[in-house]
Scaffold this motif. Structure first.
Motif, mmCIF file in Angstrom:
data_model
loop_
_atom_site.group_PDB
_atom_site.id
_atom_site.type_symbol
_atom_site.label_atom_id
_atom_site.label_comp_id
_atom_site.label_asym_id
_atom_site.label_seq_id
_atom_site.Cartn_x
_atom_site.Cartn_y
_atom_site.Cartn_z
ATOM 1 N N GLU A 216 0.842 -1.209 0.000
ATOM 2 C CA GLU A 216 0.000 0.000 0.000
ATOM 3 C C GLU A 216 0.867 1.245 0.000
ATOM 4 O OE1 GLU A 216 -1.390 3.517 1.825
ATOM 5 O OE2 GLU A 216 -0.241 2.126 3.015
ATOM 6 N N THR A 217 1.893 1.265 0.864
ATOM 7 C CA THR A 217 2.696 2.476 1.026
ATOM 8 C C THR A 217 3.361 2.896 -0.281
ATOM 9 O OG1 THR A 217 3.150 1.830 3.304
ATOM 10 C CG2 THR A 217 4.574 3.503 2.374
ATOM 11 N N VAL A 218 3.897 1.912 -0.987
ATOM 12 C CA VAL A 218 4.588 2.210 -2.247
ATOM 13 C C VAL A 218 3.606 2.813 -3.260
ATOM 14 C CG1 VAL A 218 5.590 1.044 -4.250
ATOM 15 C CG2 VAL A 218 6.444 0.524 -1.970
ATOM 16 N N VAL B 254 -8.189 6.624 -0.744
ATOM 17 C CA VAL B 254 -8.505 5.746 0.380
ATOM 18 C C VAL B 254 -7.444 4.663 0.550
ATOM 19 C CG1 VAL B 254 -10.171 3.983 1.114
ATOM 20 C CG2 VAL B 254 -10.985 6.153 0.216
ATOM 21 N N ASP B 255 -7.056 4.460 1.797
ATOM 22 C CA ASP B 255 -6.220 3.321 2.169
ATOM 23 C C ASP B 255 -7.168 2.251 2.709
ATOM 24 O OD1 ASP B 255 -4.632 1.457 3.449
ATOM 25 O OD2 ASP B 255 -3.449 2.915 4.573
ATOM 26 N N ALA B 256 -7.246 1.131 2.003
ATOM 27 C CA ALA B 256 -8.199 0.077 2.379
ATOM 28 C C ALA B 256 -7.497 -1.106 3.044
ATOM 29 C CB ALA B 256 -8.961 -0.387 1.144
ATOM 30 N N THR B 257 -6.294 -0.892 3.579
ATOM 31 C CA THR B 257 -5.543 -2.017 4.153
ATOM 32 C C THR B 257 -6.281 -2.659 5.327
ATOM 33 O OG1 THR B 257 -3.510 -0.962 3.428
ATOM 34 C CG2 THR B 257 -3.264 -2.689 5.058
ATOM 35 N N GLN B 258 -7.102 -1.869 6.038
ATOM 36 C CA GLN B 258 -7.858 -2.452 7.159
ATOM 37 C C GLN B 258 -9.302 -2.781 6.779
ATOM 38 O OE1 GLN B 258 -6.720 -3.655 9.767
ATOM 39 N NE2 GLN B 258 -4.907 -2.522 10.443
ATOM 40 N N SER B 259 -9.667 -2.588 5.515
ATOM 41 C CA SER B 259 -11.057 -2.898 5.145
ATOM 42 C C SER B 259 -11.164 -3.937 4.032
ATOM 43 C CB SER B 259 -11.802 -1.621 4.735
ATOM 44 O OG SER B 259 -11.194 -1.020 3.618
ATOM 45 N N THR C 7 -5.745 8.382 11.830
ATOM 46 C CA THR C 7 -5.443 7.601 10.624
ATOM 47 C C THR C 7 -4.107 6.864 10.796
ATOM 48 O OG1 THR C 7 -5.573 7.764 8.208
ATOM 49 C CG2 THR C 7 -4.102 9.318 9.294
ATOM 50 N N HIS C 8 -3.855 5.887 9.952
ATOM 51 C CA HIS C 8 -2.594 5.146 10.020
ATOM 52 C C HIS C 8 -1.478 5.991 9.370
ATOM 53 C CE1 HIS C 8 0.408 2.000 9.224
ATOM 54 N NE2 HIS C 8 -0.159 1.385 10.251
ATOM 55 N N PRO C 9 -0.279 5.963 9.926
ATOM 56 C CA PRO C 9 0.818 6.736 9.315
ATOM 57 C C PRO C 9 0.987 6.463 7.820
ATOM 58 C CG PRO C 9 1.506 5.866 11.443
ATOM 59 C CD PRO C 9 0.136 5.295 11.177
ATOM 60 N N THR D 98 -4.328 -0.941 -1.108
ATOM 61 C CA THR D 98 -4.305 -1.872 0.034
ATOM 62 C C THR D 98 -3.115 -2.822 -0.064
ATOM 63 O OG1 THR D 98 -5.533 -3.585 1.233
ATOM 64 C CG2 THR D 98 -5.846 -3.542 -1.130
ATOM 65 N N SER D 99 -2.601 -3.215 1.077
ATOM 66 C CA SER D 99 -1.703 -4.366 1.144
ATOM 67 C C SER D 99 -2.560 -5.614 1.332
ATOM 68 C CB SER D 99 -0.716 -4.210 2.308
ATOM 69 O OG SER D 99 0.235 -3.204 2.009
ATOM 70 N N THR D 100 -1.951 -6.795 1.182
ATOM 71 C CA THR D 100 -2.792 -8.010 1.145
ATOM 72 C C THR D 100 -2.672 -8.924 2.370
ATOM 73 O OG1 THR D 100 -1.111 -9.266 -0.069
ATOM 74 C CG2 THR D 100 -2.759 -8.097 -1.385
ATOM 75 N N TYR D 101 -1.806 -8.579 3.335
ATOM 76 C CA TYR D 101 -1.498 -9.534 4.412
ATOM 77 C C TYR D 101 -2.412 -9.440 5.633
ATOM 78 C CZ TYR D 101 0.877 -5.372 6.106
ATOM 79 O OH TYR D 101 1.149 -4.094 6.513
ATOM 80 N N LYS D 102 -3.447 -8.611 5.572
ATOM 81 C CA LYS D 102 -4.346 -8.509 6.729
ATOM 82 C C LYS D 102 -5.656 -9.228 6.412
ATOM 83 C CE LYS D 102 -2.297 -4.093 8.181
ATOM 84 N NZ LYS D 102 -1.612 -4.382 9.443
ATOM 85 N N TRP D 103 -6.678 -8.480 6.092
ATOM 86 C CA TRP D 103 -8.021 -9.051 5.912
ATOM 87 C C TRP D 103 -8.158 -9.799 4.594
ATOM 88 C CZ3 TRP D 103 -10.921 -8.639 10.249
ATOM 89 C CH2 TRP D 103 -10.510 -7.690 11.180
HETATM 90 C C1 PLP Z 1 -4.485 1.399 7.412
HETATM 91 C C2 PLP Z 1 -3.119 0.810 7.181
HETATM 92 N N1 PLP Z 1 -2.420 1.159 6.099
HETATM 93 C C3 PLP Z 1 -1.217 0.655 5.836
HETATM 94 C C4 PLP Z 1 -0.615 -0.252 6.692
HETATM 95 C C5 PLP Z 1 0.742 -0.793 6.392
HETATM 96 O O1 PLP Z 1 1.146 -0.455 5.117
HETATM 97 P P1 PLP Z 1 2.266 -1.288 4.348
HETATM 98 O O2 PLP Z 1 1.746 -2.688 4.201
HETATM 99 O O3 PLP Z 1 2.403 -0.578 3.072
HETATM 100 O O4 PLP Z 1 3.499 -1.240 5.183
HETATM 101 C C6 PLP Z 1 -1.303 -0.639 7.829
HETATM 102 C C7 PLP Z 1 -0.683 -1.607 8.774
HETATM 103 O O5 PLP Z 1 -1.064 -1.756 9.902
HETATM 104 C C8 PLP Z 1 -2.584 -0.099 8.090
HETATM 105 O O6 PLP Z 1 -3.270 -0.443 9.178
#
Ligand code: PLP
Length: 384
Positions: free
Chosen positions: A88-90, A190-195, A113-115, A213-218
């Motif tokens: 997601e960050t990249v 939108v950052d959807a990493t948590q959704s 919000t997430h950093p 979004t990144s893929t390693y959570k939900w």
């Molecule tokens: C909302 C959200 N965005 C991004 C990340 C992490 O981003 P990345 O996978 O790019 O390091 C997290 C990780 O906890 C997150 O909760």
């Protein structure tokens, strides 16, 4: 047959650790889809043994296209609007440099919000002179959606939200905030990493401008893969990160010119740990087989049960009271207990959660059942 919340929606043959631990930590790292993890290992082994015989140029294109197709279904859009990279960050950083909000404009973000959602925008704002406008949370760490909407004004260039907040799990109505942003000529990013994987995301129906979004959570996939939806309007911009894959015919290898594709693929720029894309494709297709709406309903049932049980034990539950504004994330403080110590106690009792700031975060997912929650609540009661 409709599965109830007393049954796991994701079974233990697919998620073996769900049987061994009371694993309530998808918001940190979701349990990986077993077939996806196996696909990554077999790709890596084949590469080690056979190099390009096992992974040729066609395969290098196809593995991202296959993930792109699954991601397009997940977000209800066309594959042309999807870019794949390593996180997601990249992807968010590349987008932020592409948009480069100008001096005199503001970027709206919530203070919870997430950093990784907002840091890329802070960096470009430092460069351009744009201002970050923070929306405050209340003492329960909730954001008032009306206050958020009222913060958007004629000077706003970007509304940048975590769709689901990493701490409390508060979840925003994307259609509402896309409309509010557009009314003022701004975009909703939108950052959807948590959704993604736990809440439905319909980019076409909501009109959101970009979702990463990144893929390693939900999504129950690996580290090392990120997905981004980019609306056609943003596909004309100049991405912040470019490389050999940024050219419309990447196999042409002529370095003295760069013509980017006229679609979201211009945000794909180079090689990545391609094996992770095989794993993410498996897990996304698996989740889509269940349907995200069904996962949302399952998770909502078990997380509401968890909230009630925690309240019965005297815990404070953070975030909004309104169920419609919540996700499966449950943030808690136990009066009289230091969260850092209590999180360790819970881990020793095989209840896997995360410590975030001064609260404990529970995050059950499709592989959990009501029984898991009851076992977790019994362990918490004993520890209290
Ligand atoms: C909302 C959200 N965005 C991004 C990340 C992490 O981003 P990345 O996978 O790019 O390091 C997290 C990780 O906890 C997150 O909760």
């Amino acid at each position: 047959m409709t599965l109830g919340t007393n049954t796991r929606l994701g079974t233990v043959d697919i998620f073996p650790p769900a049987d061994k631990h009371i694993y309530l930590d998808a918001a940190s790292v979701g349990l990986s889809h077993k077939g996806g993890a196996e696909a990554i290992s077999s790709w890596q082994n084949a590469l080690a043994e056979q190099g390009t015989i096992a992974f040729d140029e066609q395969a290098e294109v196809e593995c991202l296209d296959n993930l792109g197709s699954a991601a397009a279904r997940l977000f209800n859009t066309h594959i042309d609007n999807i870019a794949i990279a390593s996180s997601e960050t990249v992807l968010m950083s590349s987008l932020a440099w592409a948009v480069l909000p100008s001096k005199g404009t503001n970027i709206i973000a919530t203070e919870v919000t997430h950093p990784s959602t907002i840091y890329p925008w802070i960096r470009v704002a430092e460069q351009s002179g744009a201002e970050i406008k923070w929306v405050k949370a209340d003492s329960n760490l909730s954001i008032d959606p009306d206050e958020l909407e009222n913060a958007i004004n004629e000077d706003t260039s970007v509304v940048c939200l975590s769709h689901t907040e990493y701490g409390t799990g508060q979840t925003y109505d994307l259609k509402r905030f896309a409309a509010a942003a557009h009314k003022h000529g701004a975009i909703l990013v939108v950052d959807a990493t948590q959704s993604a994987g736990q809440m439905p995301i319909d980019v076409t129906g909501t009109g959101v401008d970009a979702v990463a979004t990144s893929t390693y959570k939900w999504l129950c996939g690996p580290f090392g893969t990120g997905i981004m939806y980019v609306s056609p309007g943003l596909q004309k911009l100049n991405p912040g990160i470019i490389g050999w894959r940024s050219h419309q015919d990447m196999w042409d290898f002529q370095a003295d010119r760069l013509v980017m594709p006229n679609n979201a693929k211009r945000y794909e720029f180079g090689t990545m740990a391609y094996g992770t894309a095989f794993g993410a494709t498996e897990s996304l297709n698996y989740l889509l087989g269940h349907s995200v709406a069904k996962i949302t309903a399952h998770n909502r049932g078990i997380s509401q049960h968890l909230i009630q049980g925690l309240k019965n034990l005297g815990a404070d539950v953070l975030g909004p009271d309104n169920v419609a504004d919540r996700s499966a994330i449950v943030a808690t403080r136990f009066p009289g207990k230091a969260s850092a110590d209590f999180a360790k106690t819970l881990k020793e009792a095989n209840v896997i959660t995360s410590l975030r700031r001064d609260f404990i975060r529970f995050s059950p997912h499709l592989y959990n059942s009501i029984e898991d929650i009851d076992r977790g609540l019994a362990a918490i009661k004993a520890a209290l």
